[in-house]
Design a protein around this motif. Structure first.
Motif, PDB file in Angstrom:
ATOM      1  N   GLN A   1       0.829  -1.206   0.000  1.00  0.00           N
ATOM      2  CA  GLN A   1       0.000   0.000   0.000  1.00  0.00           C
ATOM      3  C   GLN A   1       0.860   1.252   0.000  1.00  0.00           C
ATOM      4  OE1 GLN A   1      -3.965   0.534   0.369  1.00  0.00           O
ATOM      5  NE2 GLN A   1      -2.693   1.840  -0.927  1.00  0.00           N
ATOM      6  N   ALA A   2       1.955   1.235   0.749  1.00  0.00           N
ATOM      7  CA  ALA A   2       2.855   2.391   0.802  1.00  0.00           C
ATOM      8  C   ALA A   2       3.474   2.664  -0.559  1.00  0.00           C
ATOM      9  CB  ALA A   2       3.944   2.162   1.846  1.00  0.00           C
ATOM     10  N   ASP A   3       3.737   1.608  -1.324  1.00  0.00           N
ATOM     11  CA  ASP A   3       4.360   1.765  -2.642  1.00  0.00           C
ATOM     12  C   ASP A   3       3.353   2.048  -3.745  1.00  0.00           C
ATOM     13  OD1 ASP A   3       6.815   1.300  -1.496  1.00  0.00           O
ATOM     14  OD2 ASP A   3       6.839  -0.842  -1.982  1.00  0.00           O
ATOM     15  N   HIS A   4       2.060   1.791  -3.477  1.00  0.00           N
ATOM     16  CA  HIS A   4       1.003   2.017  -4.474  1.00  0.00           C
ATOM     17  C   HIS A   4      -0.146   2.783  -3.826  1.00  0.00           C
ATOM     18  CE1 HIS A   4       2.703  -0.705  -7.579  1.00  0.00           C
ATOM     19  NE2 HIS A   4       3.189  -1.346  -6.537  1.00  0.00           N
ATOM     20  N   PRO A   5       0.056   4.049  -3.509  1.00  0.00           N
ATOM     21  CA  PRO A   5      -0.964   4.796  -2.763  1.00  0.00           C
ATOM     22  C   PRO A   5      -2.282   4.948  -3.503  1.00  0.00           C
ATOM     23  CG  PRO A   5       0.789   6.244  -3.550  1.00  0.00           C
ATOM     24  CD  PRO A   5       1.263   4.847  -3.782  1.00  0.00           C
TER      25      PRO A   5
ATOM     26  N   VAL B   1      -5.814  -1.458  -1.195  1.00  0.00           N
ATOM     27  CA  VAL B   1      -5.283  -2.758  -0.766  1.00  0.00           C
ATOM     28  C   VAL B   1      -6.080  -3.204   0.455  1.00  0.00           C
ATOM     29  CG1 VAL B   1      -3.268  -4.040   0.038  1.00  0.00           C
ATOM     30  CG2 VAL B   1      -2.989  -2.217  -1.659  1.00  0.00           C
ATOM     31  N   GLN B   2      -6.799  -4.316   0.324  1.00  0.00           N
ATOM     32  CA  GLN B   2      -7.650  -4.821   1.400  1.00  0.00           C
ATOM     33  C   GLN B   2      -7.270  -6.266   1.721  1.00  0.00           C
ATOM     34  OE1 GLN B   2     -11.582  -2.691  -0.483  1.00  0.00           O
ATOM     35  NE2 GLN B   2     -11.915  -4.054   1.261  1.00  0.00           N
ATOM     36  N   PRO B   3      -6.294  -6.480   2.599  1.00  0.00           N
ATOM     37  CA  PRO B   3      -5.878  -7.848   2.916  1.00  0.00           C
ATOM     38  C   PRO B   3      -6.982  -8.624   3.616  1.00  0.00           C
ATOM     39  CG  PRO B   3      -4.847  -6.278   4.404  1.00  0.00           C
ATOM     40  CD  PRO B   3      -5.535  -5.464   3.348  1.00  0.00           C
ATOM     41  N   LEU B   4      -7.018  -9.918   3.330  1.00  0.00           N
ATOM     42  CA  LEU B   4      -8.033 -10.787   3.909  1.00  0.00           C
ATOM     43  C   LEU B   4      -7.346 -12.039   4.444  1.00  0.00           C
ATOM     44  CD1 LEU B   4     -11.005 -11.561   4.410  1.00  0.00           C
ATOM     45  CD2 LEU B   4     -11.084 -12.445   2.069  1.00  0.00           C
ATOM     46  N   ALA B   5      -7.290 -12.182   5.772  1.00  0.00           N
ATOM     47  CA  ALA B   5      -6.709 -13.368   6.388  1.00  0.00           C
ATOM     48  C   ALA B   5      -7.758 -14.476   6.365  1.00  0.00           C
ATOM     49  CB  ALA B   5      -6.281 -13.069   7.828  1.00  0.00           C
ATOM     50  N   ALA B   6      -7.521 -15.474   5.526  1.00  0.00           N
ATOM     51  CA  ALA B   6      -8.508 -16.539   5.352  1.00  0.00           C
ATOM     52  C   ALA B   6      -7.828 -17.767   4.758  1.00  0.00           C
ATOM     53  CB  ALA B   6      -9.648 -16.080   4.435  1.00  0.00           C
ATOM     54  N   ASP B   7      -8.486 -18.895   4.915  1.00  0.00           N
ATOM     55  CA  ASP B   7      -8.078 -20.146   4.296  1.00  0.00           C
ATOM     56  C   ASP B   7      -8.868 -20.283   3.001  1.00  0.00           C
ATOM     57  OD1 ASP B   7      -7.582 -22.727   3.517  1.00  0.00           O
ATOM     58  OD2 ASP B   7      -8.209 -23.670   5.396  1.00  0.00           O
TER      59      ASP B   7
END
Length: 314
Positions: A114-118, A122-128
């Motif tokens: 996200q810092a490199d592509h403002p 960017v929506q991270p999703l912690a999932a299996d």
């Protein structure tokens, strides 16, 4: 994402059944994810550098297939090295949803991206992603409709699934990405000596990665595996076109979990991973059976690795 209770349940089942086998998804705690990043840099491990070269060389062609304004979803995002290469070529992507089982590793990588592509959401999703999960709602366009949803599944991680599991994943992905498509990396059938070297590196990093499964069980579940009493064992099975990874007991021992004792005799195995290899034609047929229309495919000159663009019509 997986929890300690999931891990305990699945390890208990693995130690009870014969032959003993557990999902490779439990490799990827923070320590395991870091070890896998090291594997990707090894001289013997050709998949990562070969796929990165394909992304660099053919990125503009891949971008043309994907189209402008994509809503990107990466299955098993890891350190986001490969999506960075793809983002260089894409036309104004709208959002990136990295999905990974290792939450801590995922969040750190997502913040750096996200810092490199403002200008990119960017929506991270912690999932299996091998189980049911929900994605954020599709992004609306300025006019009618929503942004095309495009999956990215690099690294030949599909090879960790049995053919039946791979077909099931592809069918779910086709429905999830309806109207868009999937860019996927697939490792190819090749000289077994090349495969053996890739999974038995001279530095022993893959062995440490495999043994970390037991170290994680000791840390999180209170088991008492003696890591010095197990050997990493990986080999190519040509009939099934797959690498098999095991942890093999060097001597007889007892392991305790959830108040129960499990006996290992010398030579007993805990199977930890399959890595299936495909021919280009064989994978295209599998994709077509699973709800995709196989379109472009890119291979390196030695035909070690391939990247496929699959269009979803679901």
């Amino acid at each position: 994402m997986t929890s300690s209770s999931d891990f305990a349940h699945d390890l208990l089942a693995a130690l009870t059944r014969r032959p003993r086998s557990i999902s490779p998804k439990y490799f990827y705690d923070t320590a395991g994810s870091a070890l896998f990043d090291r594997i990707c840099e090894l001289p013997e491990y050709y998949p990562t550098r070969t796929e990165l070269a394909l992304l660099d060389t053919f990125g503009p062609e891949m971008a043309e297939c994907i189209g402008a304004g994509a809503d990107l979803v990466e299955f098993g995002a890891g350190s986001n090295v490969k999506i960075r290469r793809l983002l260089r070529a894409l036309h104004a992507p709208r959002r990136f949803i990295p999905i990974d089982i290792s939450a801590e590793h995922l969040m750190g990588a997502a913040q750096a991206l996200q810092a490199d592509h403002p200008g990119l959401q960017v929506q991270p999703l912690a999932a299996d992603f091998t189980r049911s999960f929900e994605l954020p709602p599709p992004l609306p366009l300025n006019g009618p409709g929503t942004a095309p949803r495009v999956g990215f599944f690099p690294g030949s991680s599909l090879g960790n699934f049995t053919p039946v599991e791979a077909r099931g994943f592809l069918r779910r992905a086709s429905a999830l990405l309806r109207g868009g498509g999937l860019l996927i990396g697939i490792d190819l059938v090749k000289d077994p000596a090349v495969l053996h070297a890739a999974y038995n590196d001279a530095q022993g990093v893959t062995a440490a990665f495999n043994l970390n499964m037991l170290a994680r069980a000791n840390r999180e579940l209170g088991t008492d595996f003696d890591l010095t009493a197990f050997d990493h064992y990986a080999f190519y099975q040509p009939v099934h076109q797959r690498i098999e990874m095991h942890l093999v007991a060097r001597r007889a021992q007892h392991v305790h979990l959830a108040g129960r004792r499990f006996d290992f005799a010398a030579g007993d195995s805990l199977h930890t991973e399959y890595s299936y290899k495909y021919t280009v034609e064989g994978f295209r047929a599998l994709a077509a059976e699973s709800g995709f229309v196989p379109e472009a495919v890119w291979c390196d000159p030695q035909r070690l690795f391939s990247v496929h663009w699959l269009r979803s019509t679901a």
